[in-house]
Design a protein around this motif. Structure first.
Motif, PDB file in Angstrom:
ATOM      1  N   SER A 176       2.871   9.472  -4.139  1.00  0.00           N
ATOM      2  CA  SER A 176       3.946   8.269  -3.504  1.00  0.00           C
ATOM      3  C   SER A 176       4.088   8.230  -2.073  1.00  0.00           C
ATOM      4  O   SER A 176       4.246   7.053  -1.592  1.00  0.00           O
ATOM      5  N   LEU A 177       3.721   9.325  -1.461  1.00  0.00           N
ATOM      6  CA  LEU A 177       3.737   9.228   0.010  1.00  0.00           C
ATOM      7  C   LEU A 177       2.465   8.070   0.678  1.00  0.00           C
ATOM      8  O   LEU A 177       2.693   7.798   1.782  1.00  0.00           O
ATOM      9  N   VAL A 178       1.415   7.880   0.067  1.00  0.00           N
ATOM     10  CA  VAL A 178       0.318   6.930   0.243  1.00  0.00           C
ATOM     11  C   VAL A 178       0.181   5.735  -0.568  1.00  0.00           C
ATOM     12  O   VAL A 178      -1.033   5.291  -0.731  1.00  0.00           O
ATOM     13  N   ALA A 179       1.138   5.336  -1.256  1.00  0.00           N
ATOM     14  CA  ALA A 179       1.095   4.429  -2.223  1.00  0.00           C
ATOM     15  C   ALA A 179       0.774   3.014  -1.708  1.00  0.00           C
ATOM     16  O   ALA A 179       1.212   2.752  -0.413  1.00  0.00           O
ATOM     17  N   GLU A 186       1.724  -0.182  -0.437  1.00  0.00           N
ATOM     18  CA  GLU A 186       2.822  -0.972  -0.234  1.00  0.00           C
ATOM     19  C   GLU A 186       2.671  -2.610  -0.516  1.00  0.00           C
ATOM     20  O   GLU A 186       3.459  -3.303  -0.318  1.00  0.00           O
ATOM     21  N   ASP A 245       8.190   1.531  -1.979  1.00  0.00           N
ATOM     22  CA  ASP A 245       8.303   1.908  -0.554  1.00  0.00           C
ATOM     23  C   ASP A 245       8.011   3.393  -0.406  1.00  0.00           C
ATOM     24  O   ASP A 245       8.345   4.321  -1.273  1.00  0.00           O
ATOM     25  N   ARG A 246       6.993   3.736   0.360  1.00  0.00           N
ATOM     26  CA  ARG A 246       6.457   5.039   0.526  1.00  0.00           C
ATOM     27  C   ARG A 246       7.647   5.999   0.940  1.00  0.00           C
ATOM     28  O   ARG A 246       7.261   7.392   0.462  1.00  0.00           O
ATOM     29  N   ASN A 247       8.583   5.773   1.323  1.00  0.00           N
ATOM     30  CA  ASN A 247       9.726   6.830   1.826  1.00  0.00           C
ATOM     31  C   ASN A 247      11.042   6.594   0.752  1.00  0.00           C
ATOM     32  O   ASN A 247      11.855   7.094   1.236  1.00  0.00           O
TER      33      ASN A 247
END
Length: 463
Positions: free
Chosen positions: A348-351, A353, A365-367
């Motif tokens: 999820s943190l490197v999706a 965007e 949104d990665r966040n």
């Protein structure tokens, strides 16, 4: 539950036979900037009452379609219509039992009886299984075909969610239903709930048990009743909870052996150098090393209470930490607001965007904060209770309560308005899980139920 080494599939993804969510089904919810000016209500009790009210509204969304009913999982804006996921309803039972009111207890019993009805009135099987999801009210599908029934079809059968392909049966979903029924059996003394939980456990033993090198219990079956090849850390963690409760309630030692088998698989997934658990295996031989999800870090704490593995909570709190703020490229958080918590997985943190999560869906949104997982983490911190854990848990719960106050405005259930500031959205902004599906800012029974469990310090995985 698999990553880059194999097919993409999760308990929360489709396990049916080829039908997927329509292109228009899942789009990000818009939020007015006026929300930023609203003041959250104060008081944990008030927030909990509003969360319970949302679960009640989801359960009562179709009053003209029978008294045997399940709760609609998401608000209408998700595009999933009246879909009621088995997993979400199991959580709704557990959350309702955290209420001291007679209404909460009555609703938990009613939902438990609905799961028993589905078990006894499946359109095709009489072997103890439940399906991934059911329809609980009428709608017209995207192709124009009508779905006229409530949870109970005109022929008396349970209304399985065939339109979206929610027809398979996952071991994890079954385990949570069994945990909910076992908890009802303990709280009410009613034998029917224990009988239903035992039927679930026996189905899992027959269908899921594997003699592959890594052991444990496999994923389940698809909508054609074909056994799926994957083995999930999350599912086997769920089974530690279910089989432990069945051992306690039945006093039959066979459940202890089965619990030990599930636990051995989970421990095999431990990565000591990093202090986390891997997601599982595709073939029973090779461990999948990416992505690494949140729930295998926090649920293992809740199920095992193992000091040797408690670093997994720190891994989730640190490696998956996110802060969603207005002004980020793909954030849908209104101006002036921010939310802290965790993402779904390391992916999820490197999706990407620049690319929608799926066709017709918004860019991630990665966040984006996954509020269900944030509640998992808050409860795991409270369960571990190391120095600093309670303070961090309180901050996470405050973030969830702020989201309940301010996100997901003007949404509906069964066409009727949802009361303001009731129910937690599944994600603060569109979130790519890394497992082939996403979460969005729609009010969600599962996220709301996990918030209530965390707020009440109720651990459903240990009796």
């Amino acid at each position: 539950m698999t990553g880059s080494q194999g097919p993409v599939l999760s308990r929360r993804a489709l396990i049916g036979t080829g039908l997927g969510v329509g292109a228009a089904a899942l789009t990000a919810a818009g939020s007015g900037a006026a929300q930023a000016l609203e003041r959250p209500s104060t008081g944990e009790g008030s927030a909990r009452r509003r969360a319970h009210a949302f679960l009640a509204a989801a359960m009562d969304a179709y009053p003209d379609h029978g008294t045997v009913r399940l709760a609609q999982s998401y608000t209408d804006q998700s595009g999933l219509f009246s879909t009621a996921f088995t997993y979400d309803n199991a959580l709704a039972i557990l959350a309702a039992l955290t209420s001291r009111s007679q209404d909460g207890r009555s609703r938990a019993v009613a939902l438990g009886d609905a799961l028993l009805y589905a078990q006894a009135h499946d359109p095709a099987y009489d072997d103890g299984r439940l399906r991934q999801a059911y329809n609980v009210g009428p709608y017209t599908f995207y192709d124009g075909s009508p779905q006229p029934d409530g949870f109970v079809r005109a022929d008396g059968k349970a209304n399985v969610g065939t339109q979206f392909g929610f027809t398979g049966t996952a071991v994890g979903d079954m385990a949570w239903a069994g945990i909910a029924l076992s908890t009802l059996a303990r709280r009410t003394g009613k034998r029917r709930f224990l009988d239903g939980a035992v039927r679930i456990g026996e189905w899992i033993e027959r269908v899921g048990r594997t003699e592959e090198p890594l052991g444990g219990y496999k994923f389940g079956v698809d909508g054609a009743d074909v056994r799926l090849p994957f083995t999930s850390t999350e599912h086997n963690t769920d089974l530690i909870g279910l089989f432990g409760q069945l051992a306690l309630l039945t006093r039959d030692r066979v459940w202890l052996e089965r619990r030990a088998r599930a636990e051995a698989f989970v421990r095999n997934m431990w990565e000591p150098s990093g202090g986390f658990f891997y997601t599982g295996t595709n073939d029973g031989v090779t461990i999948n090393r990416s992505p690494v999800p949140e729930d295998t870090q926090t649920w293992t704490r809740l199920a095992l209470a193992s000091r040797a593995h408690s670093r997994s909570v720190d891994w989730a709190a640190t490696e998956l930490a996110v802060l969603d703020t207005a002004g980020r490229r793909n954030s849908t958080v209104p101006a002036g607001q921010s939310y802290e918590g965790v993402g779904f997985s390391s992916a999820s943190l490197v999706a990407n965007e620049d690319t929608p999560i799926a066709t017709g869906q918004p860019k991630p949104d990665r966040n984006g904060v996954w509020f269900e997982g944030t509640a998992h983490l808050a409860l795991a911190l409270r369960d571990r209770h190391a120095p600093g854990d309670e303070a961090r848990a309180r901050r996470l719960i405050a973030s969830i309560e702020r989201a309940q106050d301010l996100l997901g405005r003007d949404q509906t259930l069964g066409g009727g308005p949802v009361a303001a500031r009731s129910g937690v959205v599944s994600a603060s902004s569109p979130l790519d899980t890394g497992f082939g599906f996403g979460y969005y800012p729609y009010r969600h029974v599962g996220a709301t139920a996990w918030y209530l469990l965390a707020a009440a310090r109720t651990n459903p995985l240990r009796a």
